[in-house]
Design an enzyme around this catalytic site. Sequence first.
Site, PDB file in Angstrom:
ATOM      1  CB  CYS A  91      -0.910  -0.021   1.225  1.00 29.17           C
ATOM      2  SG  CYS A  91      -1.724   1.560   1.543  1.00 29.17           S
ATOM      3  CB  CYS A  94       0.356   1.804   4.272  1.00 25.27           C
ATOM      4  SG  CYS A  94      -1.380   1.366   4.101  1.00 25.27           S
ATOM      5  CG  ASP A 485      35.946  23.680 -17.068  1.00 22.78           C
ATOM      6  OD1 ASP A 485      36.476  24.796 -16.962  1.00 22.78           O
ATOM      7  OD2 ASP A 485      36.582  22.624 -17.116  1.00 22.78           O
ATOM      8  CG  ASP A 679      37.402  18.521 -14.681  1.00 30.34           C
ATOM      9  OD1 ASP A 679      36.943  18.913 -13.596  1.00 30.34           O
ATOM     10  OD2 ASP A 679      38.537  18.828 -15.084  1.00 30.34           O
ATOM     11  CG  ASP A 683      35.722  22.641 -12.966  1.00 28.95           C
ATOM     12  OD1 ASP A 683      36.355  23.699 -12.846  1.00 28.95           O
ATOM     13  OD2 ASP A 683      35.767  21.932 -13.974  1.00 28.95           O
TER      14      ASP A 683
END
Length: 786
Positions: A91, A94, A485, A679, A683
């Site tokens: 359910c 539930c 980038d 990458d 970064d």
Amino acid sequence: MLKKEVILEGLDCANCAAKIEDEVNKLNGVKAYMNFMNKTLTLEIESEQEYKNILQQVKTIVHKHEPDVVVKEKSVNKSNKKVLILEGLGCANCAAKMEKEISGLEGVEFAAVDFVSKKLTLEISPKVNRSELNEKIEGIVKKIEPDVKVIFEENNSKTKINENNEEEEEGVNKKEIIRLVVGGAIFAVGIIFNFQNWLELTLFIISYIIVGGEVVLRAIKGIARGQVFSEHFLMSIATIGAFFVGEYPEGVAVMLFYLVGELFQDIAVGHSRKSIRALMDIRPDYANLKVGDEIRKVSPEEVNIGDIIIVKPGEKVPLDGKVIEGNSMVDTAALTGESVPREVGPGDDVLSGFINKNGVLTIEVTKDFGDSTVSKILDLVQNASSRKAPTEKFITKFARFYTPIVVFGALALAIIPPLVIPGATFSTWIYRALVFLVISCPCALVISIPLGFFGGIGGASKRGILVKGSNYLDALNNVETVVFDKTGTLTKGVFEVVSINPQSDFTKEELIEYAAYAESHSSHPIALSILKAYNKDVDITKIEDYEEIAGHGIRAKVGGKEILVGNSKLMNKENIKYQEVETLGTVVHVAVDKKYAGNIVISDAVKEDSADAIKGLKALGVRNIVMLTGDSKAVGEKIATQLGIDEVYTELLPADKVEKIEALEAKKSHKGKIVFVGDGINDAPVLARADIGVAMGGLGSDAAIEAADIVIMTDEPSKIVTAIKIAKRTRKIVMQNIVFALGVKAIFLALGAVGVATMWEAVFADTGVAIIAILNAMRVMNTKSI
């Protein structure tokens, strides 16, 4: 290299994080990756003995930039995360109630119930009493669903649990079919033959007990535990009420139709579970471990780093490693979505999840199973459903209020009209109220919406796109700006020396030698390309001093001469007159003892599908496409023009990139999102700062998988377009389900209230709608049409 992680407690400045990462990377024998979002600094060091000294240096660097930040060694305590299986959970409504109550328990920091995989994911406080917490969780689950069994998931029993779940689903379906056939046959006899009233009533009662007895029993258990507003309660009241108003056949027929609907719903959900399991069927079952001359079949968890394993044709590579013997083609589709197999041989890295096609491979294991690529991918995808999209959160909250409101509405419908409308009878309005009740169950929404998002995440992973949560998939629908980038994202990141241009006092050989010696300590792709072009051994004893100047270049003393290697900013800083060069490549200037020696031009090719990615994003309505690069203005602008990029910012340091993202954040609309694609290594602070961080080429990159919200396992920028298309398709199907389910229910509630709709139509409005919505949600997993 040993990997260590430290927590930077209190770190809240992305710019400072970038500076810390940059300075730590300058320490001898250290590679550092910062995850600003998790406030984690990952250190790769050569040996355990150096760690204490390096940690002290890290603390000094951190406190220089952020005096209030506390540097702590990360203690990996995997036991704080628990996964329980809720066997027999059927359910969805539930499941949402369980999640809400368990989340409120003391010591539970996070709880999420995934109805699709029947998993309860918990993050708990280390100080909590585990046995007491287990009892409380079991109590909540039993209170809401008495027949659900709570079991712990162990790594080496995942396959067994999946098999048990499938057997359990098949067993339940068989029981329901038997009840339907027997109860339906008795019901048919009662309808077809004209028996006396008492005999007819007896047949209908027997039929009702066979078909609906379990539903009524579960409703009674629910009321005893205080769970009044359940679908079993609604269906029991409606059908028993039909008996009291003299509609015996209709009472049985509704329960019969409800059971048919439930059966179809279970089959549909079960099928979707199997489809999702099939998408995720990349977990290896065993490894062929070589022990002396003997080959043993063992669990992947039993294999250690440095062990030798054999992978035969047709088998999955069980752990990450390096091929030491054999050549073969490997199918990488499960990880990358690429249909073309790749060739591997001695010296090549292979990842867990690859499928060996033809030759026998002997592999030296480089990572434990828990750290392997396949393990991380499975963990990401399976836990993605715990990060819920706003739509899912809304529907869960909506369901909590919707059902009680409809129940009280039905009560009012049964009592008020007979009291105020002349000639109205209680039996007529009670019947209408019972119809009203049958319609009210919100299961169609509560099941189909999480299923839609889960299917979207599964479909994306099939294409080599890992999405860490439904919230990130949903956010891709509102992308206004995509920031790329340059190096390694739009370009290949494979640098090559294309020309060496010495001044008259120097030769080409001298120029490349000076540059190679100066760059010999750097791991930057430009430095590696210079060393490759030099193609000789570097005598490190000749290098006396070495200094890396962030954003400028390198100063080194080689054989008593001061060598400067870097960009035009370095030449300007040192007041050296240099020669300007107009080229698409990166220009590296060299000066010897303050005298300009010449320049080296290094080129980085643009990826084949970068232009298609930009076109695709614009076609999807992305307003602004930006490129950030540390490269020169000339190079950046030429590539931006070549690809059709709207804005380009050049000659940036990592910290500058964070500032540019923040400036773009200030310009976006209220709902708009900024995606940063990088990458995943250098970064990390920018990935963390953007609304959605996308790491490119994450195949085998731990830092990429850690830092980003979405990881693209290949090096193709066009996968961003695919990810947005999957997100849009997912939202479209989810919205269809919401509008369809609520629309149909609203219409039938109105028809039931005025006496047009009977219980037959009411059951369709409940169970029929749920089945259609589930089948519609399953379409998300089909990625062929994207």
